[in-house]
Write an enzyme that holds these catalytic residues in place. Structure first.
Site, mmCIF file in Angstrom:
data_model
loop_
_atom_site.group_PDB
_atom_site.id
_atom_site.type_symbol
_atom_site.label_atom_id
_atom_site.label_comp_id
_atom_site.label_asym_id
_atom_site.label_seq_id
_atom_site.Cartn_x
_atom_site.Cartn_y
_atom_site.Cartn_z
ATOM 1 N N LYS A 131 0.837 -1.202 0.000
ATOM 2 C CA LYS A 131 0.000 0.000 0.000
ATOM 3 C C LYS A 131 0.877 1.260 0.000
ATOM 4 C CE LYS A 131 -2.936 0.984 3.405
ATOM 5 N NZ LYS A 131 -3.629 0.353 4.525
ATOM 6 N N LYS A 209 6.112 10.470 8.995
ATOM 7 C CA LYS A 209 6.922 9.512 9.747
ATOM 8 C C LYS A 209 8.407 9.703 9.405
ATOM 9 C CE LYS A 209 7.298 4.452 10.126
ATOM 10 N NZ LYS A 209 8.518 4.029 9.490
ATOM 11 N N LYS A 212 14.028 6.515 6.611
ATOM 12 C CA LYS A 212 15.365 6.464 6.033
ATOM 13 C C LYS A 212 15.385 7.056 4.641
ATOM 14 C CE LYS A 212 16.953 2.009 7.180
ATOM 15 N NZ LYS A 212 16.488 0.806 6.777
#
Ligand code: TRP
Length: 343
Positions: A131, A209, A212
């Site tokens: 998703k 969020k 990285k």
């Protein structure tokens, strides 16, 4: 209780000395503060407690959700330097890249024969990643990488796998594969346990969020100026008074959390001290806390260079290959594939 447990904030597992521990990272970008507090600090503690720590830098796993792996040579080197900077012992850590250990991948074939398609397509972490990738079609590697990850763990017969909550379905699958293999072909694999570490909920400085590959976090290798600049442009809100209210004011709470983790302080106490100082003071306090925290890490990093990283990977690769070939031999023997035997 062993030292490992007392050093680990969140863990409930007591590790006997010299437990074999395997964990890994996908080399998609620089490691950030979330990684430090979520896993790197634990790894260092587990290693200092005398355990045998192996880390796979999972380069083949990068291609699960993207077409191009990126500049792997540079990213992998920086991740290895992050490990050393955080305090992993260069003489005792086994770090290796997937691509350096051919026998590990060969375990994937018998393992694939032990899992069902339905099982693969129900994996909640894989579903979530599909998703998030926003792609219209999914490659076979995305569906099967949890089986590959089982090979990462089982090739070295790890006892313990420190992971975040999102990785638990993969560890469950690893245990099923080990159990099914043993049932079908005889006892080869021990069943590894998860050592659950909680990732602190850190947001990136843009309110998404901290990721990285999103470039919105505070990397362990950021300079003091970069940290200050990132925090100056971090999102906050228009309320003058600073308070710790994670639900209503997520961006402000996030900076307080970051400052709190770095300074070893309670975020609410920090908020009370900043109070009317507003967002400008909050950002300054956070930048100072982060920089004071990163300074020793920066100093340690400066003691290592690209050659150290390369040598570490070379040595790690040699050990991983030896372990993988030994396990693959046992697997072949168990499956009746030892063709050099006379009978
Ligand atoms: N999938 C893990 C992650 O995204 C990285 C990983 C690869 C891993 N191989 C592993 C973790 C083996 C634990 C054990 O974080």
């Amino acid at each position: 209780m062993s030292t490992a447990t007392t050093l680990l904030a969140e863990s409930s597992v007591t590790t006997p000395l010299s437990t074999r521990i395997l964990t890994g990272d996908r080399p998609t970008g620089a490691l950030h503060l979330g990684h430090y507090f979520g896993t790197l600090a634990n790894r260092v503690a587990l290693q200092r407690a005398g355990n045998d720590l192996l880390i796979v830098v999972a380069d083949y796993q990068v291609m699960t959700d993207r077409d191009h792996p990126g500049d792997l040579v540079r990213v992998v080197r920086e991740i290895v330097l992050d490990y050393l900077a955080c305090g992993l012992d260069p003489d005792r850590t086994t770090v290796f890249v997937h691509s350096a250990v051919p026998a590990l991948h060969q375990l994937m074939l018998p393992f694939l024969s032990l899992v069902g398609m339905g099982e693969l397509s129900r994996n909640p972490t894989v579903k979530e990643e599909i998703k998030l990738s926003g792609r219209s079609s999914v490659g076979g590697l995305m569906m099967t990488y949890p089986v590959h990850q089982a090979a990462d763990v089982l090739f070295c017969k790890a006892d313990l796998v420190p992971v975040g909550r999102d990785q638990l379905p993969h560890l469950e699958l690893t245990r099923s594969i080990a159990r099914r293999f043993n049932d079908r072909y005889g006892p080869v694999f021990p069943l590894p346990d998860a050592l659950l570490g909680e990732m602190p909920v850190l947001l990136g400085l843009d309110g998404r969020k901290m990721g990285k590959s999103l470039g919105n976090g505070i990397s362990l290798r950021d300079t003091a100026d970069e940290v200050a600049a990132k925090l100056r442009s971090a999102r906050t809100d228009s309320e003058r008074h600073i308070a710790f209210e994670p639900e209503r004011r997520p961006e402000v709470a996030n900076l307080l959390r970051i400052a709190g983790l770095c300074a070893g302080r309670d975020p609410s106490d920090l908020a009370d001290e900043i109070a009317g100082g507003g967002a400008a003071m909050l950002k300054r306090v956070t930048a100072d806390a982060v920089n004071a925290f990163l300074d020793p890490i920066r100093r340690r990093r400066a003691g290592f260079d690209g050659t150290d990283a390369r040598l570490l990977l070379e040595r790690g690769g040699r050990r991983a290959n030896a372990l993988a070939e030994e396990t693959l031999d046992e697997v072949r023997a168990a499956m009746g594939m030892s063709y050099d035997q006379r009978r």
